[in-house]
Design an enzyme around this catalytic site. Structure first.
Site, PDB file in Angstrom:
ATOM      1  N   LYS A 195      33.299  48.453  31.053  1.00 24.48           N
ATOM      2  CA  LYS A 195      33.463  49.494  32.073  1.00 24.48           C
ATOM      3  C   LYS A 195      34.636  49.145  32.975  1.00 24.48           C
ATOM      4  O   LYS A 195      34.558  48.253  33.804  1.00 24.48           O
ATOM      5  CB  LYS A 195      32.203  49.671  32.929  1.00 24.48           C
ATOM      6  CG  LYS A 195      32.304  50.986  33.720  1.00 24.48           C
ATOM      7  CD  LYS A 195      31.497  51.027  34.978  1.00 24.48           C
ATOM      8  CE  LYS A 195      32.109  50.343  36.157  1.00 24.48           C
ATOM      9  NZ  LYS A 195      33.358  50.951  36.681  1.00 24.48           N
ATOM     10  N   GLU A 270      33.220  36.333  38.143  1.00 26.48           N
ATOM     11  CA  GLU A 270      34.489  35.855  38.700  1.00 26.48           C
ATOM     12  C   GLU A 270      34.698  36.672  39.964  1.00 26.48           C
ATOM     13  O   GLU A 270      34.940  37.875  39.895  1.00 26.48           O
ATOM     14  CB  GLU A 270      35.601  36.059  37.662  1.00 26.48           C
ATOM     15  CG  GLU A 270      36.772  35.139  37.879  1.00 26.48           C
ATOM     16  CD  GLU A 270      37.904  35.831  38.571  1.00 26.48           C
ATOM     17  OE1 GLU A 270      37.952  35.754  39.821  1.00 26.48           O
ATOM     18  OE2 GLU A 270      38.725  36.448  37.877  1.00 26.48           O
ATOM     19  N   CYS A 303      42.332  37.796  43.406  1.00 23.68           N
ATOM     20  CA  CYS A 303      41.179  37.065  43.916  1.00 23.68           C
ATOM     21  C   CYS A 303      41.607  35.650  44.313  1.00 23.68           C
ATOM     22  O   CYS A 303      40.974  35.012  45.137  1.00 23.68           O
ATOM     23  CB  CYS A 303      40.073  37.038  42.894  1.00 23.68           C
ATOM     24  SG  CYS A 303      40.662  36.706  41.250  1.00 23.68           S
ATOM     25  N   GLU A 400      37.700  37.776  52.674  1.00 25.33           N
ATOM     26  CA  GLU A 400      38.764  38.125  51.726  1.00 25.33           C
ATOM     27  C   GLU A 400      39.329  39.500  52.105  1.00 25.33           C
ATOM     28  O   GLU A 400      38.610  40.485  52.144  1.00 25.33           O
ATOM     29  CB  GLU A 400      38.187  38.170  50.309  1.00 25.33           C
ATOM     30  CG  GLU A 400      39.236  38.482  49.265  1.00 25.33           C
ATOM     31  CD  GLU A 400      38.680  38.444  47.848  1.00 25.33           C
ATOM     32  OE1 GLU A 400      37.610  39.019  47.603  1.00 25.33           O
ATOM     33  OE2 GLU A 400      39.334  37.834  46.984  1.00 25.33           O
TER      34      GLU A 400
END
Ligand code: ADP
Length: 496
Positions: A195, A270, A303, A400
């Site tokens: 997906k 992850e 990331c 983040e």
């Protein structure tokens, strides 16, 4: 501006509604619904895409199950599977211009960068993983069995595919993340439902066409575009799925774990990062460009972005000035403009999120050295930004941001910097810039992160494991480590 003209095939591809790929066939969503994927440089609709939901995921799982349980995939030799995976790498290179254009148009990243990095790295990943298909091995194990004195046994392990794997990927490197996920799952003999992110479904759908062209049996790879809360959630929870592999935010990672608990499917994650990038007093001058690249590459939508910059106090002013000068010089524009160095963020939601962090940093007392806001009034552009005078409890330091925003702080000694670098709930990456090799390796050991770069940053290779300590994830992508994510180990014992 010198806008690259879209490849004819790209214009055709975005010009008609894109369907989903299930059981080797292209189909509309069961609901008949479509969603629009916008061009982030303008906010205008780029293409319409079938909106998969739970019913489509169920159909894709049935197709993958059939391909795994009864289909030709499990009966093919490892060598045959490897050749098909290699072919996908070849086809990606053959269609590199086209894929890079799609990536640029859908994600916003510069075409030149997609062409030089995302696309060749994706091809290389398939080529690398193709080689592993024939190298999956177990062991023979010499057992003693104290409870069966005098008996003689022969024991060995088999490494087998997990089965049907659901893979949910983000929008920052749409094609490359598809490659990172599909390559190892296929090399180890699994069947997949992928997906893609709703913001960037196009390159994965084009990749599915190439996978079909390569000659994969039907149902081995299924690509279902759709939203996270519907298609993604169903995939993570589906009882017919043996494993879910996810790349995305730590927040959604937690939801994936909860959804997977129903049938206790295997999970690899992850997730986010807030990676420290550390410049010592003896660092080469190239550390300045390195620190800028660490945060501004892919508009900070990595990331592993080097989003916390620590500079030895003796070099702080010089390095901040250098990084800020680079930030000021970066040319922002549409990804398809060949002069663009940084494109827009991927979506309006990200624009709001990132500018919200900039406001919060200011409100909490940080100094904006350069940048600090939206760029222009069309599309989702944000100025490359350097913040100083930050404290460790500020949101801009702890959370983040996923945009071109670096927080910078001075430090004075090695022990202090290791503690500061590790003062985060994340543990994905870190950078160290020094000419003192002993110091670099000593610090690399102290850092709790899955990747440490010394005198470089953002160096990726299909052979290198990548993943996170702490709340940055479970398991590793790439290298031979990833094969553990996609295999079960069976111990077989025979009494002789
Ligand atoms: P970001 O916050 O950077 O957009 P997300 O973690 O939200 O990243 O999204 C990464 C991927 O996870 C996308 O494919 C998205 O559709 C999917 N996703 C989002 N929410 C869920 C959910 N509740 N369950 C499963 N997948 C989800």
């Amino acid at each position: 501006m010198s806008i690259t003209t879209a490849h004819e095939r790209v214009s055709d591809f975005v010009g008609s509604p894109r369907r989903m790929f299930v059981g080797g066939q292209w189909s509309d969503a069961a609901s008949g619904k479509t969603f629009a994927t916008p061009d982030p440089a303008t906010g205008e609709t780029l293409a319409h895409v079938a909106e998969g939901d739970a019913e489509d995921i169920d159909r894709a799982v049935r197709a993958a199950r059939a391909a795994f349980d009864d289909g030709p995939w499990s009966r093919m030799t490892a060598s045959e599977r490897g050749r098909l995976i290699w072919k996908v790498g070849d086809l990606i290179l053959e269609h590199a211009d086209e894929l890079a254009q799609l990536e640029s148009m859908d994600n916003g990243k510069p075409y030149t960068i997609a062409r030089a990095a995302d696309v060749p790295l994706a091809a290389d990943l398939f080529h690398y993983m193709a080689g592993w298909a024939t190298k999956i091995e177990g062991n023979t194990i010499n057992i003693s069995v104290p409870t069966a004195p005098g008996a003689n046994f022969h024991s060995y392990t088999l490494r087998e595919p997990v089965g049907v794997v659901g893979q949910i990927i983000p929008w920052n490197f749409p094609l490359l993340m598809a490659a990172w996920k599909l390559g190892p799952a296929l090399a180890t003999g699994n069947c997949v439902i992928l997906k893609p992110a709703e913001q960037t479904p196009l390159s994965a759908l084009r990749l599915a066409e190439l996978i079909a062209e390569a000659g994969f049996p039907e149902g081995v790879v299924n690509v279902v575009p759709g939203y996270g809360e519907t298609a993604g959630a169903r995939l993570a929870a589906h009882p017919g799925v043996d494993k879910v592999a996810f790349t995305g935010s730590t927040e959604v990672g937690r939801l994936i774990v909860q959804a997977a608990a129903g049938n206790l499917k295997k999970v690899s994650l992850e997730l986010g990062g807030k990676s420290p990038n550390i410049v010592f007093d003896d660092a080469d001058p190239s550390a300045v460009a390195g620190a800028a690249n660490a945060i501004f590459f892919n508009h900070g939508q990595c990331c592993v972005a080097g989003s916390r910059l620590f500079v030895h106090q003796s070099r702080f002013d010089e390095v901040i000035e250098g990084v800020s000068d680079i930030a000021k010089s970066i040319r922002l524009g549409p990804g398809m403009d060949s002069e663009t160095q940084m494109g827009p963020l991927v979506s309006e939601e990200q624009l709001t999120r990132v500018t919200g962090y900039l406001d919060s940093g200011r409100a909490e007392g940080a100094t904006t050295v350069v940048g600090g806001g939206r760029y222009g009034d069309r599309g989702y552009f944000v100025e490359p930004t350097v913040l100083t005078d930050t404290r460790n409890d500020m949101k801009v330091v702890r959370e983040e941001i996923f945009g071109p925003v670096v927080v910078a702080a001075p430090f004075s000694d090695l022990d202090e910097i290791a503690a500061q670098a590790n003062d985060t709930e994340y543990g994905l990456g870190a950078g160290i810039w020094t000419k003192d090799i002993s110091k670099a390796h000593a610090l690399a050991k102290k850092i709790r992160a899955g990747t440490v770069w010394i005198n470089c940053y953002n160096v990726f290779d299909a052979a290198l494991p990548f993943g996170g300590y702490k709340q940055s994830g479970w398991g590793r992508e790439m290298g031979h480590e990833v094969l553990n994510n996609y295999t079960e180990v069976k111990a077989v014992t025979a009494q002789l």
